[in-house]
Design a protein around this motif. Structure first.
Motif: not given
Length: 635
Positions: A233-236, A217-229
């Motif tokens: 790392i969530i890669l959007d 699967h291929a996509s364009l990276f948008v942003n990363d964020r942290i799942n505090c729980r």
């Protein structure tokens, strides 16, 4: 990440008017207040009454007060600070290596804005021409474009003032980012990364690849964020999808669980394509798949074998193994699927560029005719259909009705090509072709509809009374959807064993009367080809007579017909000469219908396989003997 803001930092002055406050009878009055104090009517004074938030109490609660806080300080940014090229905000640092770290940098120099505008051109979220340009730790845009910053700093065309301002910013950034840049360089050189520094290798609009269920699967990276729980790392990301009308973007995300130490970059759940050792080959493969995917927009009829994904009403997914003909139809999926729709956003051209094809979806949406489910299909599991062009010729009918085969096919082809322009008095009524096939089981009724669809190379949608249910509301809703879908696909519709919907109405069974009425009303506006099969033609409601264009009655197979059927089915399993004429005559003498003959040959084939031998007459005789021994009539 860079933060841009054009909002002024200096608070505007307010005209403060002190207004007396009405108090309850039990509230003690201050020394300055008297019982003679007069108040203006509520909301009538043209002024502002300021109140201030108090410090949190022991319960971490705050309230509001008319008193100005004692710890208030003057604004840090004013006319004095506006003189400088940069404003650097510092905070206490607790990592043991330095006492202060930079929280953010405000760029005030127009020379620097022009310089950074070139360095960060195209970087999402950064507009260097704004009056206020602010970067916040960890300064992702500057880390990602650091090599470009260094090259631009060494350019010979920089004027003296710009050079001076750039050197000032470089000195501050180099000291602040030295450790991060050095660690990133060392990690990338070794092909690994640590969890805290994952953000350094993902730049906005990077092509990111991930292996999901064995597919790239291929996509364009948008942003990363942290799942505090979980500290994951969530890669959007976003990829190109088709919603049945337009191309656009769909959102996706990948989760990178917390890990210690280093891991190879290519072992991450998702990683930038530029780190793949065969990135050019992968890119070409993805673009080629995207071109093929683009060609499958709209409606397509395909053969499918492999995994497909279904969507349940609780936002869960279910895997199906599909071996069936399917209809690719994203628009139909959005209209008729009850739990999930394909939604896109953003502007993507109708003719995809290579960059769009590169990040196109690997899947299509449509309908499995065998499973009767709206599903998501993977394009690499689909193939062109191998049509049985001899299907209609092999259909066995009584001699006196052989000419009806040509009539049935002519009706169907004319309807398919819209050659019949006749319409009812009321527009939209009576535009379908309805053919009734009646007779005992196993004599070719269903095969007639299958053969017509095969010769015309169109989908065949088969349903029975059981698929529609017995509740009037459910039947009407399902029929309405089906009768909308079928003409759209140019398909042939087969309603097998339709007796319950066609049987003559009575004065006693009101529920069935309602089903018959609903069915009759739906048929009025059906615009496609419909085959109705029934075992009790003599009990059909008279209202159907005016709606049926062709009625064909099948009889029990005679000896010649049975011999023909035996010969046809056997020729698909063994060479025709394997069975002698006498053996075929012997088999044809047994009273069987077409479906039973087919089952006999299938069972005999399994028996031959278990003996590791080719199918022969003895295998068939053995199965026939078993059938006779177990038949209720043999007792």
């Amino acid at each position: 990440m860079a933060v841009n803001s054009d909002a002024p930092d200096v608070a505007s002055a307010t005209n403060t008017v002190k207004q007396p406050v009405t108090k309850d009878a039990d509230t003690p009055k201050s020394e300055s207040e008297s019982e003679d104090t007069k108040y203006a009517n509520p909301g009538t004074l043209c002024g502002v009454h300021n109140v201030y938030q108090t410090k949190p109490d022991e319960n971490d609660e705050t309230s509001w007060s008319k008193e100005l806080p004692e710890t208030i300080v003057d604004p840090a940014e004013d006319a004095e600070s506006a003189q400088y090229a940069l404003i650097v905000r510092n905070v206490k640092c607790y990592d043991g290596r330095k006492s202060l770290s930079i929280h953010s940098i405000v760029i005030q120099s127009e020379f620097l804005k022009t310089f950074l505008g070139k360095v960060l051109e195209g970087y999402p979220g950064v507009t260097a021409t704004l009056e206020r340009l602010e970067f916040t730790a960890p300064f992702k845009p500057l880390v990602h474009r650091w090599e470009d910053f260094l090259k631009a700093r060494e350019a010979e065309d920089l004027d003296e003032t710009t050079k001076e301002h750039v050197d000032l910013l470089y000195k501050i950034l180099e000291e602040e980012l030295r450790d991060v840049l050095a660690r990133k360089k060392d990690l990338v050189r070794n092909g690994v990364i640590t969890h805290p520094l994952i953000w350094t290798i993902f730049e906005p609009d990077d092509v990111v690849i991930a292996n999901i269920s064995g597919r790239l699967h291929a996509s364009l990276f948008v942003n990363d964020r942290i799942n505090c729980r979980t500290q994951s790392i969530i890669l959007d990301g976003k990829f190109v999808e088709f919603d049945g009308d337009d191309f656009g973007y769909c959102d996706t995300e990948y989760e990178v669980p917390l890990f210690l130490g280093t891991v190879p970059i290519t072992c991450l759940p998702a990683f930038p394509l530029r780190y793949h050792p065969e990135k050019e080959a992968i890119r070409q493969s993805l673009v080629a798949r995207g071109k093929l995917w683009e060609q499958h927009k709209g409606f397509h009829y395909k053969q499918y074998e492999g995994t497909a994904i279904g969507f349940l009403d609780d936002n869960k997914k279910k895997k199906y193994h599909v071996k069936s003909r399917i209809i690719i139809d994203a628009e139909g999926f959005n209209v008729f699927h009850p739990h999930e729709t394909v939604d896109v956003w953003g502007t993507v051209p109708n003719e995809l560029t290579e960059e769009h094809q590169l990040v196109a979806s690997p899947a299509v949406y449509g309908y499995s005719l065998k499973d009767k489910e709206w599903l998501m299909f993977y394009l690499d599991c689909s193939s062109d259909i191998k049509w049985n062009t001899d299907a209609f010729d092999s259909l066995v009918l009584p001699k006196e009705q052989e000419n009806l085969k040509d009539l049935i096919l002519a009706f169907a082809k004319a309807q398919s090509k819209s050659l019949d322009s006749f319409d009812d008095v009321i527009q939209g009524k009576g535009r379908g072709i309805i053919m009734q096939l009646s007779g005992p089981p196993g004599v070719g009724k269903t095969m007639t509809a299958e053969s017509v669809a095969e010769v015309m190379q169109v989908p065949l949608y088969t349903m029975s009374a059981g698929d529609l249910g017995s509740n009037a509301d459910d039947v009407e809703r399902k029929l309405k959807n089906i009768l909308r879908m079928i003409p759209k696909w140019g398909a042939v519709l087969l309603l097998d064993e339709a007796d319950v919907f066609m049987e003559a109405r009575t004065t006693t069974d009101l529920q069935r009367n309602e089903l018959v009425s609903i069915f009759l009303r739906m048929l009025e506006y059906y615009e496609g080809i419909l085959f109705l099969t029934t075992n009790r033609a003599e009990e059909i409601d008279p209202a159907f007579e005016s709606r049926i264009h062709v009625s064909l009655t099948y009889k029990e197979l005679d000896t010649n017909s049975r011999r023909h059927v035996w010969n046809q089915f056997l020729s698909r399993s063994v060479k025709t000469e394997t069975f002698s004429d006498d053996q075929l005559d012997s088999l044809a003498a047994v009273q069987l219908n077409g479906r039973q003959i087919k089952n006999m040959i299938k069972t005999a084939g399994l028996l031959a396989w278990s003996q590791n031998r080719d199918l022969n007459y003895e295998h068939v005789k053995t199965v026939l003997g078993l059938r006779k021994a177990t038949s209720p009539l043999s007792a």
